[in-house]
Design a protein around this motif. Structure first.
Motif, PDB file in Angstrom:
ATOM      1  N   TYR A 687       0.814  -1.209   0.000  1.00 48.87           N
ATOM      2  CA  TYR A 687       0.000   0.000   0.000  1.00 48.87           C
ATOM      3  C   TYR A 687       0.852   1.265   0.000  1.00 48.87           C
ATOM      4  O   TYR A 687       0.374   2.349  -0.375  1.00 48.87           O
ATOM      5  N   LEU A 688       2.104   1.182   0.415  1.00 49.15           N
ATOM      6  CA  LEU A 688       2.910   2.380   0.629  1.00 49.15           C
ATOM      7  C   LEU A 688       3.107   3.225  -0.636  1.00 49.15           C
ATOM      8  O   LEU A 688       2.852   4.429  -0.609  1.00 49.15           O
ATOM      9  N   THR A 728      -6.051   8.689   6.708  1.00 56.04           N
ATOM     10  CA  THR A 728      -5.017   8.714   7.748  1.00 56.04           C
ATOM     11  C   THR A 728      -3.810   7.860   7.399  1.00 56.04           C
ATOM     12  O   THR A 728      -2.774   7.960   8.067  1.00 56.04           O
ATOM     13  N   ALA A 729      -3.912   7.022   6.353  1.00 56.40           N
ATOM     14  CA  ALA A 729      -2.778   6.186   5.949  1.00 56.40           C
ATOM     15  C   ALA A 729      -2.004   6.776   4.774  1.00 56.40           C
ATOM     16  O   ALA A 729      -1.072   6.140   4.278  1.00 56.40           O
ATOM     17  N   LEU A 730      -2.372   7.990   4.311  1.00 54.49           N
ATOM     18  CA  LEU A 730      -1.565   8.629   3.270  1.00 54.49           C
ATOM     19  C   LEU A 730      -0.143   8.807   3.792  1.00 54.49           C
ATOM     20  O   LEU A 730       0.073   9.074   4.971  1.00 54.49           O
ATOM     21  N   HIS A 731       0.814   8.696   2.888  1.00 51.77           N
ATOM     22  CA  HIS A 731       2.221   8.621   3.311  1.00 51.77           C
ATOM     23  C   HIS A 731       3.063   9.504   2.403  1.00 51.77           C
ATOM     24  O   HIS A 731       2.885   9.525   1.185  1.00 51.77           O
ATOM     25  N   ASN A 732       3.988  10.265   2.988  1.00 54.28           N
ATOM     26  CA  ASN A 732       4.821  11.180   2.192  1.00 54.28           C
ATOM     27  C   ASN A 732       6.175  10.583   1.816  1.00 54.28           C
ATOM     28  O   ASN A 732       7.055  11.286   1.323  1.00 54.28           O
ATOM     29  N   GLN A 734       8.155   9.286   4.051  1.00 54.83           N
ATOM     30  CA  GLN A 734       8.908   9.223   5.299  1.00 54.83           C
ATOM     31  C   GLN A 734       8.003   8.961   6.491  1.00 54.83           C
ATOM     32  O   GLN A 734       8.430   8.364   7.468  1.00 54.83           O
ATOM     33  N   SER A 735       6.772   9.432   6.424  1.00 58.28           N
ATOM     34  CA  SER A 735       5.875   9.281   7.563  1.00 58.28           C
ATOM     35  C   SER A 735       4.432   9.349   7.088  1.00 58.28           C
ATOM     36  O   SER A 735       4.143   9.823   5.988  1.00 58.28           O
ATOM     37  N   TYR A 736       3.531   8.858   7.953  1.00 56.04           N
ATOM     38  CA  TYR A 736       2.105   8.945   7.664  1.00 56.04           C
ATOM     39  C   TYR A 736       1.612  10.366   7.901  1.00 56.04           C
ATOM     40  O   TYR A 736       2.172  11.112   8.713  1.00 56.04           O
ATOM     41  N   ILE A 737       0.524  10.720   7.242  1.00 57.52           N
ATOM     42  CA  ILE A 737      -0.026  12.065   7.368  1.00 57.52           C
ATOM     43  C   ILE A 737      -0.408  12.379   8.805  1.00 57.52           C
ATOM     44  O   ILE A 737      -0.295  13.514   9.253  1.00 57.52           O
ATOM     45  N   ILE A 738      -0.855  11.350   9.572  1.00 57.85           N
ATOM     46  CA  ILE A 738      -1.275  11.605  10.959  1.00 57.85           C
ATOM     47  C   ILE A 738      -0.093  11.878  11.879  1.00 57.85           C
ATOM     48  O   ILE A 738      -0.295  12.282  13.020  1.00 57.85           O
ATOM     49  N   GLU A 739       1.129  11.686  11.393  1.00 56.36           N
ATOM     50  CA  GLU A 739       2.279  12.035  12.216  1.00 56.36           C
ATOM     51  C   GLU A 739       2.532  13.549  12.209  1.00 56.36           C
ATOM     52  O   GLU A 739       3.379  14.030  12.952  1.00 56.36           O
ATOM     53  N   GLN A 740       1.759  14.281  11.379  1.00 55.34           N
ATOM     54  CA  GLN A 740       1.863  15.739  11.379  1.00 55.34           C
ATOM     55  C   GLN A 740       0.510  16.417  11.570  1.00 55.34           C
ATOM     56  O   GLN A 740       0.443  17.491  12.164  1.00 55.34           O
ATOM     57  N   TYR A 741      -0.569  15.799  11.059  1.00 56.18           N
ATOM     58  CA  TYR A 741      -1.875  16.450  11.095  1.00 56.18           C
ATOM     59  C   TYR A 741      -2.942  15.506  11.644  1.00 56.18           C
ATOM     60  O   TYR A 741      -2.885  14.292  11.413  1.00 56.18           O
ATOM     61  N   SER A 742      -3.936  16.080  12.329  1.00 53.70           N
ATOM     62  CA  SER A 742      -5.177  15.336  12.545  1.00 53.70           C
ATOM     63  C   SER A 742      -6.019  15.494  11.286  1.00 53.70           C
ATOM     64  O   SER A 742      -5.902  16.479  10.562  1.00 53.70           O
ATOM     65  N   VAL A 743      -6.876  14.508  11.018  1.00 47.93           N
ATOM     66  CA  VAL A 743      -7.551  14.432   9.717  1.00 47.93           C
ATOM     67  C   VAL A 743      -9.038  14.195   9.919  1.00 47.93           C
ATOM     68  O   VAL A 743      -9.443  13.398  10.768  1.00 47.93           O
ATOM     69  N   GLY A 744      -9.840  14.884   9.147  1.00 46.78           N
ATOM     70  CA  GLY A 744     -11.279  14.675   9.146  1.00 46.78           C
ATOM     71  C   GLY A 744     -11.806  14.620   7.729  1.00 46.78           C
ATOM     72  O   GLY A 744     -11.145  15.068   6.777  1.00 46.78           O
ATOM     73  N   LEU A 745     -13.008  14.102   7.561  1.00 44.87           N
ATOM     74  CA  LEU A 745     -13.653  13.955   6.264  1.00 44.87           C
ATOM     75  C   LEU A 745     -15.057  14.525   6.367  1.00 44.87           C
ATOM     76  O   LEU A 745     -15.821  14.139   7.266  1.00 44.87           O
ATOM     77  N   VAL A 746     -15.396  15.443   5.482  1.00 39.90           N
ATOM     78  CA  VAL A 746     -16.678  16.145   5.551  1.00 39.90           C
ATOM     79  C   VAL A 746     -17.377  16.022   4.195  1.00 39.90           C
ATOM     80  O   VAL A 746     -16.741  16.219   3.164  1.00 39.90           O
ATOM     81  N   PRO A 747     -18.677  15.717   4.164  1.00 42.43           N
ATOM     82  CA  PRO A 747     -19.384  15.669   2.873  1.00 42.43           C
ATOM     83  C   PRO A 747     -19.337  17.016   2.158  1.00 42.43           C
ATOM     84  O   PRO A 747     -19.059  17.099   0.976  1.00 42.43           O
ATOM     85  N   SER A 748     -19.634  18.084   2.886  1.00 37.87           N
ATOM     86  CA  SER A 748     -19.450  19.458   2.436  1.00 37.87           C
ATOM     87  C   SER A 748     -19.495  20.322   3.688  1.00 37.87           C
ATOM     88  O   SER A 748     -20.079  19.926   4.700  1.00 37.87           O
ATOM     89  N   LYS A 972       0.447  -8.410  21.761  1.00 36.42           N
ATOM     90  CA  LYS A 972       0.069  -8.170  20.374  1.00 36.42           C
ATOM     91  C   LYS A 972       0.316  -6.711  20.010  1.00 36.42           C
ATOM     92  O   LYS A 972       0.177  -5.815  20.834  1.00 36.42           O
ATOM     93  N   ARG A 973       0.663  -6.500  18.745  1.00 37.09           N
ATOM     94  CA  ARG A 973       0.936  -5.159  18.255  1.00 37.09           C
ATOM     95  C   ARG A 973       0.101  -4.928  16.994  1.00 37.09           C
ATOM     96  O   ARG A 973      -0.219  -5.855  16.261  1.00 37.09           O
ATOM     97  N   PHE A 974      -0.222  -3.663  16.714  1.00 30.31           N
ATOM     98  CA  PHE A 974      -1.107  -3.364  15.597  1.00 30.31           C
ATOM     99  C   PHE A 974      -0.587  -2.169  14.778  1.00 30.31           C
ATOM    100  O   PHE A 974      -1.301  -1.190  14.580  1.00 30.31           O
ATOM    101  N   PRO A 975       0.652  -2.221  14.289  1.00 31.20           N
ATOM    102  CA  PRO A 975       1.182  -1.059  13.564  1.00 31.20           C
ATOM    103  C   PRO A 975       0.667  -0.937  12.135  1.00 31.20           C
ATOM    104  O   PRO A 975       0.708   0.144  11.558  1.00 31.20           O
ATOM    105  N   HIS A 976       0.206  -2.035  11.515  1.00 32.13           N
ATOM    106  CA  HIS A 976      -0.233  -1.974  10.122  1.00 32.13           C
ATOM    107  C   HIS A 976      -1.504  -1.146  10.015  1.00 32.13           C
ATOM    108  O   HIS A 976      -2.407  -1.248  10.851  1.00 32.13           O
ATOM    109  N   PRO A 977      -1.630  -0.287   8.984  1.00 36.97           N
ATOM    110  CA  PRO A 977      -2.815   0.580   8.886  1.00 36.97           C
ATOM    111  C   PRO A 977      -4.129  -0.176   8.738  1.00 36.97           C
ATOM    112  O   PRO A 977      -5.192   0.424   8.938  1.00 36.97           O
TER     113      PRO A 977
END
Length: 990
Positions: A687-688, A728-732, A734-748, A972-977
């Motif tokens: 996915y990366l 939230t799994a978008l990636h630059n 080097q890091s995921y987007i949530i490592e810099q921003y909180s993210v929301g989704l709005v219809p309008s 148990k660990r859950f790092p995968h998006p």
């Protein structure tokens, strides 16, 4: 001393003679204050304050509040306040002394430099030096100037250095021009911040330094320290005559480079020496330059060198109406061999993006130079390079390298309408990596140099890789003038040497291509594309494309309104509700400003909309054109992606993206599918690269503005096909987007109730079931063994509220409880199915009944109001074209402020972990999206694994048998998006 008129004095000296503090000097006058030298220093103790306040002007000689270096003590502060006048001072010394000259064997003494604060309505002038530094052991003093209507001029050095401590912070704000000689906040243990803001021009004759620096006489062993950030912002021109140094020197064991940001709102940016945010053992700082007119700089460095471990910083330059010149020589200062360097020697290289209106030149006469985005160590990927200009040429005399020694090569995208001339392009992947793609669109293209690639091929362009090659595509207009593309001759249109993506796919010299040529198979193919005479195929800027009716050609204000109207109408029709009033740009910005005031969080809305254009399209000939069998022209309709950025202040930013709707939707669908494969294999990271493509399209073009405006929260309002994207799994890279921003989704935004309410004061109504029997004609559904544990954990351990489980989990109970009490949060832990083909067959399962799609739409979710509806269930945020955001979107449309829902069926254990982390974080987070972000980051980074165990053990003491579950989850660990990115906040993220 106080006076109802003016104060005029000669020298004032309160310096003691016997090892005591100097006396304070405090003058207050309704009129002017005029003095000679003022000295409140001390020999043997602390210096004292100098505080002058005048209703008119302040003019003084030298001001000294020094604490002698032979003894412990702090230097005194200087505060001058002329709210109706100007300030002129000869010299200001508030430094803490170092080793006295008469004590060559002495040692440095503890103490801090004195702070300096000057505030005036008119000009602020320091004729010579201002030094608030520290030669002892401690911090330098901070410096803060504000001129409300005048200029700031400092004739000497502006120093807040520290020989064995941290540098001070310098903040200067001027309504007029700001003129300085040199500026330094360097410190042995770390540099201080530098922030200069002018409503006029900024002119700095010498150097700017905010990096750590170890003096020759220092006793510090194995030093560590980071550089301070440097930010210059002016309405007019910005000119820096010397080096801008926010780097960490090689003798430091650890430290990050500082960020460098220069913004000229109406003028030019000129830096006569390089800007350096690099480091040796840490992460490089970012460099962002944005100007209305030209940008001219000797060089830009954000690299990690000398075998240091860390990621290089990104470099972004934008000239809205002018040209960009990098590697320019000014009086002997040039960018040298690395005019642009974001390389890393044991980490990921940074990305570089340059966007200009009228042309780009990088070291145009220096063929020995390198535009360096390479990752040359045992780990890390090369950075991506993007050069775009609306008019004119791109000339790069330097070689371009985005290669990696072991990882993947970075992409190179060059896009002017006229000529591109480069030396060579090297995007090779390393031993275990893939070569980066090369994408070129130009009038004519020349690659004049040659290098030997990893396969021994003499190449001008190589995208080879140890694992696989990248692709090379060259679009040129040579066909218009019968100018063929020649591999083996770069004098007019071509390359000096081969184009290769690997040993099995190379175009070797000398070959001539008058028309289209394709070689190899995707994804490592080579394409050379052109067009025939008399039928020009143009590549118009997307901002000039004729779009659908809903996007007018008018202002961005109108564009925002029309996008809102389109998206809002789509959702209104899906629900069958009356037309929602459309918010205009002014209303949206006013609401964002209110959110910022109430929460302290700066939000940006990113609109992603597809626009359609019809234009000539080049395609393969069917052989009917005997005069030119290579190409033919047809009319084709294409739909492109465009972005619009809206924040609480400033004008919206428009960013056309040269990528088509089918490509975006294909990558988006593949991205989601690839993440969901984590259910079977949580080591699968296919996915990366897809997430990186989406990040490049949706975020990277706006990144300089986001950084400049200090954005912390991103709200996406997206077109059809993108509304179920796991953002939230978008990636630059080097890091995921949530490592810099909180993210929301709005219809309008028009459909969003954006009012802020402190959710920590509300109660939760938590309902769910562990068993779903076959009753009343309903089929038995799989059990959810963790549902009751989730409900009990929330209501007994994490949040105040009521729980209703199994047989008590009914629609009637939900209605009854909401009538009896106002719950701010409703939490449903259950099964749900959204049928994308037949939405009417969708439902949410209660214990012995279903809440259907139609019932859900008409359910009175708004009486009383709900701040947050949590649908801890399968695919509750996933819908089809009629209701793309599923149940979550419907709840927002029918009155709920926010919904937290899932895009796919998530592992029960991971859901339990995420929900407990979310509620724990929610109570202390300023906004809901930040609570979700922190919970997702804990899962990504595998943090606090004992938290859930402790909660479960506490529940176990409350007669709930959980020993088996504790044993099962332990470790148990859950790092995968797959485990955390499926959960998204739809609607009001605040």
């Amino acid at each position: 001393m106080r006076s109802g008129g003016n104060i005029t004095t000669g020298e004032i000296d309160t310096t003691p003679t016997g090892g005591v503090e100097g006396g304070p000097v405090i003058l207050s006058a309704a009129g002017n204050i005029t003095t000679g030298e003022i000295n409140s220093s001390s020999v043997g103790q602390s210096g004292n304050v100098i505080n002058l306040s005048a209703g008119g002007n302040i003019q003084t000689g030298e001001l000294n509040t020094v604490s002698d270096g032979g003894f412990p003590g702090n230097s005194g502060a200087v505060s001058l306040n002329a709210p109706n006048g100007s300030i002129t001072v000869a010299v200001i010394n508030t430094f803490k002394g170092g080793i006295p000259q008469d004590q060559p064997g002495g040692s440095r003494q503890p103490g801090d430099g004195g702070a300096v604060s000057l505030n005036a309505l008119g000009d602020i002038v320091i004729n010579n030096d201002l030094d608030s530094g520290n030669g002892g052991i401690g911090r330098a003093g901070g410096i803060n100037f504000a001129s409300q209507q005048g200029e700031i001029r400092i004739g000497g050095r502006l120093f807040a250095r520290a020989d064995q401590g941290t540098g001070g912070t310098i903040v200067l704000r001027s309504a007029g021009n700001l003129s300085l000689n040199s500026v330094s906040t360097a410190g042995a243990l770390g540099g201080g911040e530098i922030n200069l803001n002018s409503a006029g021009a900024i002119n700095i004759a010498g150097d700017i330094s905010s990096g750590p620096n170890l003096p020759a006489a220092s006793t510090i062993q194995n030093p560590t320290g980071s550089a301070g950030n440097v930010a210059l912002s002016a309405d007019g021109n910005i000119t820096v005559g010397g080096l801008v140094n926010a780097s960490v020197p090689p003798n430091y064991l650890a430290g990050n480079g500082g960020n460098i940001t220069l913004t000229s709102r109406t003028g030019t940016i000129t830096t006569r020496d390089r800007l350096d945010a690099g480091t040796t053992r840490g992460n490089g700082g970012s460099i962002v330059l944005r100007a209305q007119q030209d940008i001219n700089t000797a060089g830009l460095v954000s690299a990690v060198v000398n075998n240091g471990a860390g990621d290089a910083g990104d470099i972004f330059l934008t000239s809205l109406e002018g040209a960009i010149n990098v590697g320019v020589s000014f009086q002997g200062n040039a960018g040298g061999l690395f005019p642009l360097s974001a390389r890393s020697e044991n980490g990921n290289a940074g990305n570089i993006g340059l966007e200009a209106a009228t042309g780009i030149a990088i070291a145009p006469t220096n063929s020995d130079a390198v535009v360096d985005l390479a990752a040359i160590g045992t780990a890390g990927d090369g950075g991506n390079l993007t050069l775009h200009t609306n008019r004119g040429n791109i000339i790069v005399g330097a070689t371009i390298s985005t290669a990696a020694s072991n990882g993947n090569g970075g992409f190179v995208t060059l896009d002017p309408p006229d000529l591109i001339q480069v030396s060579t392009i090297n995007t090779q992947g390393g031993q275990n990596g893939v070569g980066g793609n090369v994408d070129i669109t130009a009038g004519l293209f020349r690659a004049t140099g040659t290098f030997t690639d990893q396969n021994g091929i003499a190449a001008s362009i190589s995208a080879a890789g140890g694992a696989a090659g990248g692709s090379v595509i060259i679009r040129h207009n040579g066909g218009l003038s019968a100018t063929p593309f020649v591999v083996g001759n770069a004098s007019i249109n071509g390359t000096a040497a081969a184009i290769t993506t690997g040993t099995d796919n190379s175009i070797l010299p000398q070959q001539t291509f008058p028309g289209i040529y394709r070689q190899g198979n995707p994804p490592n193919d080579i394409q050379i594309l052109t067009q025939e005479p008399n039928n020009p195929l143009f590549y118009p800027p997307i901002s000039n494309l004729e779009a659908e009716a809903f996007i007018p050609a008018g202002s961005l204000d109108e564009r925002v309104f029309e996008i809102e109207r389109k998206f809002t109408g789509q959702f209104d029709r899906a629900v069958g509700q009356a037309s929602t009033p459309i918010k205009n740009l002014e209303q949206i910005q006013r609401e964002l400003a209110a959110i910022e005031r109430e929460t302290g969080i700066k939000t940006a809305i990113i609109y992603g909309v597809f626009v359609t254009q019809t234009s000539p399209q080049l395609s393969e000939s069917d052989g009917s054109n005997k005069a030119n069998p290579f190409v033919k022209i047809t009319q084709q309709t294409r739909t492109w992606l465009e972005l619009v950025l809206v924040t609480a202040r400033n004008k919206p930013i428009f960013a056309p993206i040269r990528v088509t709707q089918p490509e975006v939707l294909q990558v988006a669908a593949a991205f989601t599918t690839a993440i969901k494969r984590g259910a079977r294999d949580d080591q699968d990271n296919t996915y990366l690269p897809l997430g990186q493509s989406l990040y490049r399209w949706l975020v990277t073009p706006l990144k300089p503005e986001l950084e400049q405006r200090g954005i912390q929260n991103l709200v996406f309002i997206l077109d059809e096909g993108l509304r179920s994207l796991p953002l939230t799994a978008l990636h630059n890279g080097q890091s995921y987007i949530i490592e810099q921003y909180s993210v929301g989704l709005v219809p309008s935004h028009s459909l969003t109730d954006s009012r802020y309410s402190n959710i920590s004061r509300t109660e939760v109504l938590a309902m769910g079931a562990s068993q779903f029997p076959a009753v009343g004609g309903l089929n038995r559904e799989p059990s959810l063994p963790y549902a009751s544990i989730e409900i009990n954990t929330i209501t007994r351990q994490l949040w105040q509220g009521e729980a209703f489980l199994n047989r008590d989990f009914t629609v009637a109970q939900l209605e009854t409880q909401r009538r009896q009490k106002q719950y701010g949060i409703v939490h449903l832990s259950t099964h749900a199915t959204f049928d994308t083909e037949n939405p009417k067959d969708s439902y949410i399962r209660f214990y012995s009944e279903r809440l259907s799609f139609e019932q859900f739409k008409t359910f009175d979710w708004n009486q009383p109001p709900i701040e947050l509806l949590v649908l801890s269930a399968c695919e509750t945020a996933l819908g089809g074209p009629e209701a793309e955001l599923g149940f979550a979107g419907l709840t927002v449309q029918t009155g709920v402020k926010s919904a937290l829902a899932s895009l796919w069926p998530v592992n029960d254990e991971a859901t339990l972990v995420l929900m407990t982390k979310f509620y724990r974080r929610l109570s202390s987070s300023p906004i809901k999206a930040e609570g979700l972000r922190q919970a997702q980051l804990e899962m990504l980074r595998q943090q606090n694994p004992q938290q859930l165990r402790s909660l479960l053990e506490d529940l176990g003491q409350q007669t709930i048998p959980l020993s088996d579950l504790i044993a099962e989850i332990q470790g148990k660990r859950f790092p995968h998006p797959y485990y955390w990115a499926g959960f998204t906040i739809v609607g009001n993220p605040w």
